[in-house]
Scaffold this active site. Structure first.
Site, PDB file in Angstrom:
ATOM      1  N   GLY A  11     -49.516 -24.298  75.476  1.00 26.54           N
ATOM      2  CA  GLY A  11     -50.481 -25.378  75.564  1.00 26.54           C
ATOM      3  C   GLY A  11     -50.870 -25.658  77.005  1.00 26.54           C
ATOM      4  N   ALA A  13     -50.925 -27.222  80.514  1.00 23.30           N
ATOM      5  CA  ALA A  13     -49.879 -27.771  81.389  1.00 23.30           C
ATOM      6  C   ALA A  13     -48.470 -27.540  80.845  1.00 23.30           C
ATOM      7  CB  ALA A  13     -50.129 -29.258  81.655  1.00 23.30           C
ATOM      8  N   SER A  14     -48.279 -26.414  80.158  1.00 25.75           N
ATOM      9  CA  SER A  14     -46.971 -26.099  79.568  1.00 25.75           C
ATOM     10  C   SER A  14     -46.050 -25.358  80.521  1.00 25.75           C
ATOM     11  CB  SER A  14     -47.161 -25.248  78.311  1.00 25.75           C
ATOM     12  OG  SER A  14     -47.759 -24.005  78.649  1.00 25.75           O
ATOM     13  N   HIS A  51     -53.360 -23.790  91.933  1.00 27.50           N
ATOM     14  CA  HIS A  51     -52.871 -22.465  91.515  1.00 27.50           C
ATOM     15  C   HIS A  51     -52.738 -21.533  92.713  1.00 27.50           C
ATOM     16  CE1 HIS A  51     -52.893 -22.082  86.976  1.00 27.50           C
ATOM     17  NE2 HIS A  51     -53.219 -23.350  87.179  1.00 27.50           N
ATOM     18  N   ARG A  52     -53.740 -21.525  93.597  1.00 29.91           N
ATOM     19  CA  ARG A  52     -53.684 -20.657  94.786  1.00 29.91           C
ATOM     20  C   ARG A  52     -52.490 -21.005  95.661  1.00 29.91           C
ATOM     21  NH1 ARG A  52     -59.789 -21.105  96.081  1.00 29.91           N
ATOM     22  NH2 ARG A  52     -60.586 -19.295  94.983  1.00 29.91           N
TER      23      ARG A  52
END
Length: 173
Positions: A11, A13-14, A51-52
């Site tokens: 899901g 943000a899992s 993410h980076r």
């Protein structure tokens, strides 16, 4: 000969992206990140930056929101690839009005032909309520079909819930 394919599903943000990143990092191979997200607004720009930053150095990043198969085809076998994510890629296809079934066939063929070790991240979208809007329902159905086909093609499938991996298919996670 295609390289091994791992599907990491979960899901929002899992913890699935962080888990997938660890798989690639621990491969010991040169790392390639194929990004499918587009920064269409401030919130997405911020998410991409997070993410980076989490990935850190050592990654070769290739941004291809519509045709990641082109990137997969160009990779040599001595690479570990993270494609993050199939959900954003499908969203991009549908928002452009492209035929998701045709695009899906091309994407899966590119994965099958890729000689590198590939980890694909995707969202599980079928465990919630039925969406109110027709486009959302079409997307949910298309994403479900894509996930089924990805899982069937994958050597290993790992579901991530609350940061915890559960191997659904293949070897240890």
């Amino acid at each position: 000969m295609s390289g091994p394919l791992t599907l990491v599903i979960g899901g929002a943000a899992s913890g699935k992206s962080a888990y997938a990143e660890d798989l690639v990092i621990n491969s010991g191979l040169p790392m390639v990140y194929i990004a499918t997200a587009e920064a269409g607004d401030g919130e997405m720009t911020e998410r991409i930056a997070i993410h980076r930053a989490r990935r850190g150095i050592g990654w070769e990043t290739r941004e291809n929101p519509l045709t990641p198969g082109e990137e997969l085809a160009a990779l040599p076998p001595d690479r570990a690839v993270l494609l993050d994510c199939a959900t954003m890629w499908l969203t991009n296809q549908m928002m452009r009005g492209d035929d998701p079934a045709r695009a899906e066939d091309e994407f899966l063929a590119a994965l099958a032909a890729c000689r590198a070790e590939v980890v694909v991240v995707t969202n599980e979208v079928g465990q919630g309520i039925v969406p109110e809007h027709a486009l959302s329902r079409r997307f949910r159905e298309a994403q479900g079909r894509l996930n089924i086909r990805l899982a069937a093609q994958a050597d290993r499938v790992v579901q991530v819930v609350a940061g915890l991996p559960l191997v659904l298919k293949g070897g240890a996670g």
